[in-house]
Design a protein around this motif. Sequence first.
Motif, PDB file in Angstrom:
ATOM      1  N   MET A  99      -1.682 -23.166   9.317  1.00  0.00           N
ATOM      2  CA  MET A  99      -1.747 -22.034   8.394  1.00  0.00           C
ATOM      3  C   MET A  99      -1.111 -22.419   7.062  1.00  0.00           C
ATOM      4  O   MET A  99      -0.004 -22.943   7.033  1.00  0.00           O
ATOM      5  CB  MET A  99      -1.015 -20.830   8.989  1.00  0.00           C
ATOM      6  CG  MET A  99      -1.611 -20.315  10.286  1.00  0.00           C
ATOM      7  SD  MET A  99      -3.220 -19.555  10.074  1.00  0.00           S
ATOM      8  CE  MET A  99      -2.789 -18.118   9.136  1.00  0.00           C
ATOM      9  N   LEU A 100      -1.822 -22.159   5.983  1.00  0.00           N
ATOM     10  CA  LEU A 100      -1.282 -22.363   4.648  1.00  0.00           C
ATOM     11  C   LEU A 100      -0.625 -21.064   4.180  1.00  0.00           C
ATOM     12  O   LEU A 100      -0.952 -19.990   4.687  1.00  0.00           O
ATOM     13  CB  LEU A 100      -2.400 -22.768   3.686  1.00  0.00           C
ATOM     14  CG  LEU A 100      -3.111 -24.078   4.002  1.00  0.00           C
ATOM     15  CD1 LEU A 100      -4.249 -24.307   3.017  1.00  0.00           C
ATOM     16  CD2 LEU A 100      -2.153 -25.243   3.990  1.00  0.00           C
ATOM     17  N   PRO A 101       0.271 -21.159   3.211  1.00  0.00           N
ATOM     18  CA  PRO A 101       0.903 -19.939   2.707  1.00  0.00           C
ATOM     19  C   PRO A 101      -0.133 -18.963   2.143  1.00  0.00           C
ATOM     20  O   PRO A 101      -1.179 -19.380   1.639  1.00  0.00           O
ATOM     21  CB  PRO A 101       1.817 -20.434   1.579  1.00  0.00           C
ATOM     22  CG  PRO A 101       1.969 -21.892   1.796  1.00  0.00           C
ATOM     23  CD  PRO A 101       0.755 -22.358   2.530  1.00  0.00           C
ATOM     24  N   ILE A 102       0.172 -17.691   2.218  1.00  0.00           N
ATOM     25  CA  ILE A 102      -0.709 -16.672   1.642  1.00  0.00           C
ATOM     26  C   ILE A 102      -0.700 -16.847   0.124  1.00  0.00           C
ATOM     27  O   ILE A 102       0.364 -16.964  -0.485  1.00  0.00           O
ATOM     28  CB  ILE A 102      -0.224 -15.260   2.032  1.00  0.00           C
ATOM     29  CG1 ILE A 102      -0.339 -15.083   3.551  1.00  0.00           C
ATOM     30  CG2 ILE A 102      -1.016 -14.184   1.295  1.00  0.00           C
ATOM     31  CD1 ILE A 102       0.294 -13.815   4.079  1.00  0.00           C
ATOM     32  N   PRO A 103      -1.884 -16.891  -0.503  1.00  0.00           N
ATOM     33  CA  PRO A 103      -1.910 -17.092  -1.955  1.00  0.00           C
ATOM     34  C   PRO A 103      -1.329 -15.892  -2.703  1.00  0.00           C
ATOM     35  O   PRO A 103      -1.453 -14.750  -2.267  1.00  0.00           O
ATOM     36  CB  PRO A 103      -3.400 -17.263  -2.271  1.00  0.00           C
ATOM     37  CG  PRO A 103      -4.125 -16.689  -1.113  1.00  0.00           C
ATOM     38  CD  PRO A 103      -3.218 -16.779   0.073  1.00  0.00           C
ATOM     39  N   THR A 104      -0.712 -16.179  -3.820  1.00  0.00           N
ATOM     40  CA  THR A 104      -0.167 -15.113  -4.661  1.00  0.00           C
ATOM     41  C   THR A 104      -1.311 -14.416  -5.388  1.00  0.00           C
ATOM     42  O   THR A 104      -2.434 -14.934  -5.449  1.00  0.00           O
ATOM     43  CB  THR A 104       0.803 -15.690  -5.711  1.00  0.00           C
ATOM     44  OG1 THR A 104       0.047 -16.554  -6.571  1.00  0.00           O
ATOM     45  CG2 THR A 104       1.949 -16.455  -5.057  1.00  0.00           C
ATOM     46  N   LYS A 105      -1.029 -13.260  -5.992  1.00  0.00           N
ATOM     47  CA  LYS A 105      -2.046 -12.552  -6.777  1.00  0.00           C
ATOM     48  C   LYS A 105      -2.503 -13.415  -7.945  1.00  0.00           C
ATOM     49  O   LYS A 105      -3.684 -13.447  -8.278  1.00  0.00           O
ATOM     50  CB  LYS A 105      -1.499 -11.218  -7.272  1.00  0.00           C
ATOM     51  CG  LYS A 105      -1.345 -10.191  -6.180  1.00  0.00           C
ATOM     52  CD  LYS A 105      -0.821  -8.878  -6.708  1.00  0.00           C
ATOM     53  CE  LYS A 105      -0.625  -7.899  -5.559  1.00  0.00           C
ATOM     54  NZ  LYS A 105      -0.124  -6.594  -6.033  1.00  0.00           N
ATOM     55  N   ALA A 106      -1.565 -14.142  -8.574  1.00  0.00           N
ATOM     56  CA  ALA A 106      -1.917 -15.015  -9.698  1.00  0.00           C
ATOM     57  C   ALA A 106      -2.855 -16.131  -9.245  1.00  0.00           C
ATOM     58  O   ALA A 106      -3.798 -16.488  -9.955  1.00  0.00           O
ATOM     59  CB  ALA A 106      -0.656 -15.600 -10.332  1.00  0.00           C
ATOM     60  N   CYS A 107      -2.600 -16.664  -8.064  1.00  0.00           N
ATOM     61  CA  CYS A 107      -3.453 -17.729  -7.523  1.00  0.00           C
ATOM     62  C   CYS A 107      -4.861 -17.201  -7.256  1.00  0.00           C
ATOM     63  O   CYS A 107      -5.849 -17.841  -7.619  1.00  0.00           O
ATOM     64  CB  CYS A 107      -2.832 -18.283  -6.244  1.00  0.00           C
ATOM     65  SG  CYS A 107      -3.795 -19.590  -5.466  1.00  0.00           S
ATOM     66  N   VAL A 108      -4.955 -16.041  -6.637  1.00  0.00           N
ATOM     67  CA  VAL A 108      -6.262 -15.448  -6.339  1.00  0.00           C
ATOM     68  C   VAL A 108      -7.033 -15.195  -7.635  1.00  0.00           C
ATOM     69  O   VAL A 108      -8.227 -15.474  -7.730  1.00  0.00           O
ATOM     70  CB  VAL A 108      -6.103 -14.148  -5.521  1.00  0.00           C
ATOM     71  CG1 VAL A 108      -7.431 -13.413  -5.395  1.00  0.00           C
ATOM     72  CG2 VAL A 108      -5.532 -14.456  -4.139  1.00  0.00           C
ATOM     73  N   LYS A 109      -6.334 -14.698  -8.650  1.00  0.00           N
ATOM     74  CA  LYS A 109      -6.969 -14.404  -9.938  1.00  0.00           C
ATOM     75  C   LYS A 109      -7.485 -15.674 -10.619  1.00  0.00           C
ATOM     76  O   LYS A 109      -8.478 -15.647 -11.338  1.00  0.00           O
ATOM     77  CB  LYS A 109      -5.973 -13.687 -10.844  1.00  0.00           C
ATOM     78  CG  LYS A 109      -6.576 -13.139 -12.097  1.00  0.00           C
ATOM     79  CD  LYS A 109      -5.566 -12.336 -12.880  1.00  0.00           C
ATOM     80  CE  LYS A 109      -6.213 -11.807 -14.151  1.00  0.00           C
ATOM     81  NZ  LYS A 109      -5.278 -11.038 -14.953  1.00  0.00           N
ATOM     82  N   ALA A 110      -6.821 -16.809 -10.374  1.00  0.00           N
ATOM     83  CA  ALA A 110      -7.186 -18.074 -11.022  1.00  0.00           C
ATOM     84  C   ALA A 110      -8.217 -18.884 -10.238  1.00  0.00           C
ATOM     85  O   ALA A 110      -8.582 -19.978 -10.668  1.00  0.00           O
ATOM     86  CB  ALA A 110      -5.926 -18.911 -11.230  1.00  0.00           C
TER      87      ALA A 110
END
Length: 121
Positions: A99-110
């Motif tokens: 399992m990888l860390p849950i992406p941040t909102k900034a990561c999802v947006k990018a």
Amino acid sequence: TGHFRATDKNNCTKNENCTGHFIDYPCNWTTYFKQQSHHLGIALESNGKDTSGGYTYSEMEQIWKAADATKSDVVGLRWKPDATLSSFIGTESEFIKVMLPIPTKACVKARVDILKRCDSG
């Protein structure tokens, strides 16, 4: 069945910036591993013939079977339920969930735009 061999990219004896091999999906499937591995500092890359470096379903099947036959480690994406995943249960080649860390909102947006995922470059 296929085989695995050392390359300049994955030979850590010759290359201190070596990378392991990752079986990524083709560009027209949803995957963000290239971006995730880069930002998380995971030294894995996919070198398939697809524009994105990914593999076709058939190629993925061949790689899993070759890894089993040669007792080689391989990392990739898989889904459940899946006949291939099930065929290795109870064997030396049984898949292990990572399992990888849950992406941040900034990561999802990018993330790369879905419509541009298959663009070369």
